[in-house]
Write a protein that holds these residues in place. Structure first.
Motif, PDB file in Angstrom:
ATOM      1  N   GLU A 128       0.825  -1.212   0.000  1.00 29.14           N
ATOM      2  CA  GLU A 128       0.000   0.000   0.000  1.00 29.14           C
ATOM      3  C   GLU A 128       0.858   1.261   0.000  1.00 29.14           C
ATOM      4  N   ARG A 129       1.893   1.279   0.836  1.00 29.93           N
ATOM      5  CA  ARG A 129       2.771   2.452   0.897  1.00 29.93           C
ATOM      6  C   ARG A 129       3.510   2.656  -0.425  1.00 29.93           C
ATOM      7  N   THR A 130       3.949   1.566  -1.018  1.00 28.22           N
ATOM      8  CA  THR A 130       4.657   1.657  -2.303  1.00 28.22           C
ATOM      9  C   THR A 130       3.742   2.207  -3.381  1.00 28.22           C
ATOM     10  N   GLN A 131       2.522   1.675  -3.456  1.00 26.92           N
ATOM     11  CA  GLN A 131       1.564   2.150  -4.459  1.00 26.92           C
ATOM     12  C   GLN A 131       1.223   3.621  -4.245  1.00 26.92           C
ATOM     13  N   ALA A 132       1.034   4.018  -2.990  1.00 26.83           N
ATOM     14  CA  ALA A 132       0.723   5.423  -2.688  1.00 26.83           C
ATOM     15  C   ALA A 132       1.880   6.324  -3.104  1.00 26.83           C
ATOM     16  N   GLY A 133       3.097   5.882  -2.865  1.00 29.90           N
ATOM     17  CA  GLY A 133       4.277   6.654  -3.260  1.00 29.90           C
ATOM     18  C   GLY A 133       4.394   6.798  -4.764  1.00 29.90           C
ATOM     19  N   LEU A 134       4.109   5.708  -5.485  1.00 31.05           N
ATOM     20  CA  LEU A 134       4.150   5.754  -6.949  1.00 31.05           C
ATOM     21  C   LEU A 134       3.081   6.689  -7.501  1.00 31.05           C
ATOM     22  N   GLU A 135       1.890   6.601  -6.945  1.00 30.35           N
ATOM     23  CA  GLU A 135       0.799   7.475  -7.398  1.00 30.35           C
ATOM     24  C   GLU A 135       1.116   8.942  -7.128  1.00 30.35           C
TER      25      GLU A 135
END
Length: 189
Positions: A128-135
Motif C-alpha cells: 500500500e505504501r509503495t503504491q501510494a508513493g508511486l501514485e
C-alpha cells in the motif's frame, strides 16, 4: 541433546559476549556458538555468514537458542521463514525474549501463527505504501523507471529512419539500444 547458539551485533565495535552470557545465565550449556559481527539487522538471516555456517551444521533433534527474535531474521517475514525452515529440519528453536518458548512446540506454533498474521499485514502495508508513493510521484509529474538511453530527438530520428526501411540492427548499434527498442519505436509500441 546438542545446543547451538547464535548471536549478532550490528557494528564491529560491539561484541556478542553479552548475548552468550545471557544464554548461559538462563541455564543453557552452549555446545556450538555462531555469530555475525558487524552485520546489520536489515540483512536477511540466510545471507549472514555465521548463520549460514550454523544452518550447515545443525541437525535434527538439536536445539538452537537465541536471546531475541530479531536474531533469526531481518523482519517478521524473514523470521517466520527461518523458523519454518528450522522446524522442517526437526530443530527445536528457543527464543529467551519470548519466555524461553520453543517456537516448534504447540505454544510456539501459536506464536508463529500470530507472527505470520503480523507479517502478512506488514507485507500488505508495504504494498500500500509503495503504491501510494508511486501514485504521488506520478501526480507530481515525476517520470518513473529507468532514464531513457536516448533523447526525444534521437527517438524521433530512429522512428523516421526505421519506418523508411533502415535496418533495426544498424540503428541499434548506432544509437546503443536493443533491436527490440528500435522495432518498438518503429511500430509505435
Amino acid at each position: 541433546m546438542t545446543t547451538f547458539a547464535y548471536g549478532r551485533v550490528s557494528t564491529a565495535e560491539q561484541t556478542t559476549e553479552n548475548q552468550r552470557l545471557e544464554l548461559e545465565q538462563a541455564g543453557y550449556t552452549v555446545d556450538y556458538w555462531f555469530q555475525d559481527v558487524g552485520v546489520s539487522g536489515k540483512c536477511p538471516a540466510s545471507e549472514r555468514a555465521g548463520f549460514q555456517e550454523l544452518m550447515a551444521r545443525i541437525r535434527k533433534g538439536e536445539t538452537l537458542v537465541v536471546t531475541k527474535l530479531d536474531r533469526l531474521g531481518r523482519d517478521a517475514v524473514d523470521v517466520l521463514s527461518t523458523v519454518h525452515r528450522l522446524a522442517g529440519m526437526g530443530v527445536k528453536v528457543v527464543v529467551l525474549q519470548l519466555g524461553d518458548t520453543d517456537l516448534t512446540s504447540p505454544a510456539g506454533k501459536l506464536m508463529l501463527t500470530m507472527l505470520s498474521a503480523v507479517a502478512e499485514m506488514e507485507r500488505g502495508s508495504l504494498i500500500e505504501r509503495t503504491q501510494a508513493g508511486l501514485e504521488r510521484a506520478k501526480a507530481e509529474g515525476k517520470r518513473l523507471g529507468r532514464k531513457p538511453k536516448t533523447t526525444e530527438e534521437q527517438r524521433e530520428q530512429i522512428k523516421a529512419r526505421a519506418r523508411a526501411g533502415e535496418s533495426p540492427s544498424v540503428l541499434s548499434r548506432e544509437f546503443g539500444v536493443s533491436r527490440a527498442t528500435i522495432i518498438g519505436l518503429r511500430d509505435g509500441v
